[in-house]
Design a protein around this motif. Structure first.
Motif, PDB file in Angstrom:
ATOM      1  N   LEU A 144       0.956  -1.098   0.210  1.00 26.83           N
ATOM      2  CA  LEU A 144      -0.008  -0.190   0.165  1.00 26.83           C
ATOM      3  C   LEU A 144       0.845   1.438   0.108  1.00 26.83           C
ATOM      4  CD1 LEU A 144      -3.121   0.787   0.078  1.00 26.83           C
ATOM      5  CD2 LEU A 144      -2.691   1.105   2.790  1.00 26.83           C
ATOM      6  N   THR A 146       1.913   5.360  -0.187  1.00 27.79           N
ATOM      7  CA  THR A 146       1.686   6.695   0.840  1.00 27.79           C
ATOM      8  C   THR A 146       0.300   7.442   0.181  1.00 27.79           C
ATOM      9  OG1 THR A 146       3.159   7.904  -0.655  1.00 27.79           O
ATOM     10  CG2 THR A 146       3.965   7.276   1.567  1.00 27.79           C
ATOM     11  N   GLY A 147      -0.416   7.653   1.240  1.00 24.83           N
ATOM     12  CA  GLY A 147      -1.704   8.212   0.976  1.00 24.83           C
ATOM     13  C   GLY A 147      -2.788   7.252   1.059  1.00 24.83           C
ATOM     14  N   ARG A 148      -2.580   6.038   1.067  1.00 17.70           N
ATOM     15  CA  ARG A 148      -3.541   4.973   1.347  1.00 17.70           C
ATOM     16  C   ARG A 148      -4.469   4.662   0.185  1.00 17.70           C
ATOM     17  NH1 ARG A 148      -4.571   7.979   5.572  1.00 17.70           N
ATOM     18  NH2 ARG A 148      -6.330   8.177   4.825  1.00 17.70           N
ATOM     19  N   ARG A 149      -3.823   5.140  -1.180  1.00 13.41           N
ATOM     20  CA  ARG A 149      -4.656   5.426  -2.346  1.00 13.41           C
ATOM     21  C   ARG A 149      -4.545   3.974  -3.174  1.00 13.41           C
ATOM     22  NH1 ARG A 149      -2.955  10.434  -2.337  1.00 13.41           N
ATOM     23  NH2 ARG A 149      -1.054  10.189  -3.491  1.00 13.41           N
ATOM     24  N   GLN A 150      -3.300   3.454  -3.505  1.00 11.14           N
ATOM     25  CA  GLN A 150      -3.237   2.056  -4.164  1.00 11.14           C
ATOM     26  C   GLN A 150      -2.020   1.382  -3.846  1.00 11.14           C
ATOM     27  OE1 GLN A 150      -3.076   4.119  -7.945  1.00 11.14           O
ATOM     28  NE2 GLN A 150      -0.961   4.156  -8.162  1.00 11.14           N
ATOM     29  N   GLN A 152       1.142  -0.847  -4.852  1.00 15.22           N
ATOM     30  CA  GLN A 152       2.115  -0.830  -5.965  1.00 15.22           C
ATOM     31  C   GLN A 152       3.115  -2.061  -5.842  1.00 15.22           C
ATOM     32  OE1 GLN A 152       3.202   2.721  -4.121  1.00 15.22           O
ATOM     33  NE2 GLN A 152       2.438   4.060  -5.718  1.00 15.22           N
ATOM     34  N   ASN A 293      -5.690   6.960  11.025  1.00 10.25           N
ATOM     35  CA  ASN A 293      -6.049   6.011  10.465  1.00 10.25           C
ATOM     36  C   ASN A 293      -6.080   4.543  10.500  1.00 10.25           C
ATOM     37  OD1 ASN A 293      -8.252   7.869   8.713  1.00 10.25           O
ATOM     38  ND2 ASN A 293      -6.319   8.783   8.406  1.00 10.25           N
ATOM     39  N   ASP A 296      -2.543   3.977   8.183  1.00  9.53           N
ATOM     40  CA  ASP A 296      -1.619   4.780   8.201  1.00  9.53           C
ATOM     41  C   ASP A 296      -0.205   4.072   8.521  1.00  9.53           C
ATOM     42  OD1 ASP A 296      -3.313   6.881   7.928  1.00  9.53           O
ATOM     43  OD2 ASP A 296      -2.988   7.748   9.946  1.00  9.53           O
TER      44      ASP A 296
END
Length: 364
Positions: A144, A146-150, A152, A293, A296
């Motif tokens: 996961l 940074t920013g918990r978006r996707q 990689q 969160n 995090d």
């Protein structure tokens, strides 16, 4: 009909027979298993029977109570049984290998069953791997970002010999992180990560708890990574504490959090606004860690929880001179330094958190 009832009674008697191990599931240890594999000769629980059902080449299942069992199958079960299977299929389980329980996630139980019966990884003919080599692994995991978006794809390298785990991004020449095996921990977090093979890796850097959230498409691959981390940790513990008996070392290889969930907390003056935070209770390290969160990477802080005789206490009321606008259940964690005030959503959540915190305070 008489045969049906007679054979069923014999089978249930066999399931309860002393000295057979048949009274607990052969794979996860759940009590009073109501299913059996008539191809392997073992008694298993409902959940494990579902995994066996997907492996028809090696296992065939029936219900002890609902299905008909003919006499030759009863005799086959009598000549096999759970202790017999354990001696055969678990002859060489390495001490660091995680043996799942009924409460563990599906991928752990699935791969344990496949490792035993399908791949024969622990048969007497197998050579036991040295934990140093078993704790060395290289490959890609989805991490996961940074920013918990996707997630990689990242290259990971684990070396028990060097005592580190590293991972690399495509752009970086050197490793993005070098993690000491001394503080490394891994736990499956299926719901939290939202993937059936989700693994949370935690470690300490500069005194702060850090998280990595990873998965792999292959169930075997992610469980192999988990056990490789356990092998590396086992090697580290055996080397660092050579005189500590093995039964005391095994539970320290990896651990799950004793409890996780949302609470609200206020600041040290207890006059600041209450803010929602995600809390993780690590009973082994005696730390209550909190994050903004659940996913995090970095903890916002942590509270050490000592013993009662050292001045630690949990109460279900507010400290004196303190007020909270919200009429919700509160917890006050008393430490020698200060009192921490938390608000819970409900009475039962307050009770669960208080019970979990008290277990840490009373443990030696």
């Amino acid at each position: 009909a008489m045969d049906y009832e007679h054979n069923k009674a014999q089978l249930l008697e066999l399931q309860r027979a002393a000295g057979t191990g048949n009274d607990r599931c052969a794979d996860c240890g759940d009590p009073d298993p109501e299913w059996a594999s008539y191809k392997l000769g073992i008694f298993i629980c409902l959940n494990c029977s579902g995994i066996h059902r997907n492996l028809p080449e090696i296992s065939r299942v029936k219900s002890l109570r609902l299905d008909f069992w003919d006499s030759n199958l009863i005799e086959f079960m009598r000549n096999r049984g759970n202790l017999w299977a354990k001696a055969k299929f678990e002859a060489k389980v390495p001490p660091y290998y995680y043996i799942p329980k009924s409460c563990d996630c599906m991928v752990l139980r699935q791969q344990w069953i496949r490792a035993k019966y399908e791949r024969g990884e622990f048969l007497d003919t197998q050579v036991c791997q040295d934990p140093c080599s078993a704790g060395s692994r290289e490959g890609c995991l989805w991490k996961l970002g940074t920013g918990r978006r996707q997630f990689q794809k990242r290259q990971f390298l684990l070396s028990a010999r060097e005592g580190v785990m590293k991972y690399y991004s495509k752009e970086s020449k050197g490793p993005k992180a070098v993690i000491s095996i001394e503080t490394l921990n891994a736990m499956f977090q299926v719901e939290k990560i939202g993937h059936s093979h989700g693994l949370q890796i935690t470690y300490i850097t500069d005194g702060q708890t850090r998280n990595l959230f990873v998965y792999h498409e292959s169930g075997k691959e992610i469980v192999d990574w988990f056990n490789a981390i356990r092998a590396a940790r086992y090697h580290y513990l055996k080397t660092t504490f050579p005189n500590v008996p093995e039964p005391q070392l095994i539970p320290k290889i990896t651990r799950n959090f004793a409890k996780e969930g949302y609470m609200e907390k206020t600041g040290p003056k207890q006059k600041e606004a209450f803010k929602v935070r995600w809390f993780c209770l690590d009973s082994q390290e005696r730390n209550l860690i909190y994050f903004k969160n659940p996913l995090d990477a970095c903890a916002q802080g942590q509270v050490f929880i000592g013993r009662r005789d050292e001045g630690y206490e949990v109460r279900d009321d507010l400290p004196q001179k303190n007020w909270a606008k919200k009429k919700k259940p509160v917890i006050t964690l008393v430490t020698p330094v200060r009192e921490f005030v938390f608000i819970c959503d409900s009475d039962w959540k307050q009770r669960e958190w208080m019970d979990a915190l008290n277990r840490v305070i009373t443990q030696l």
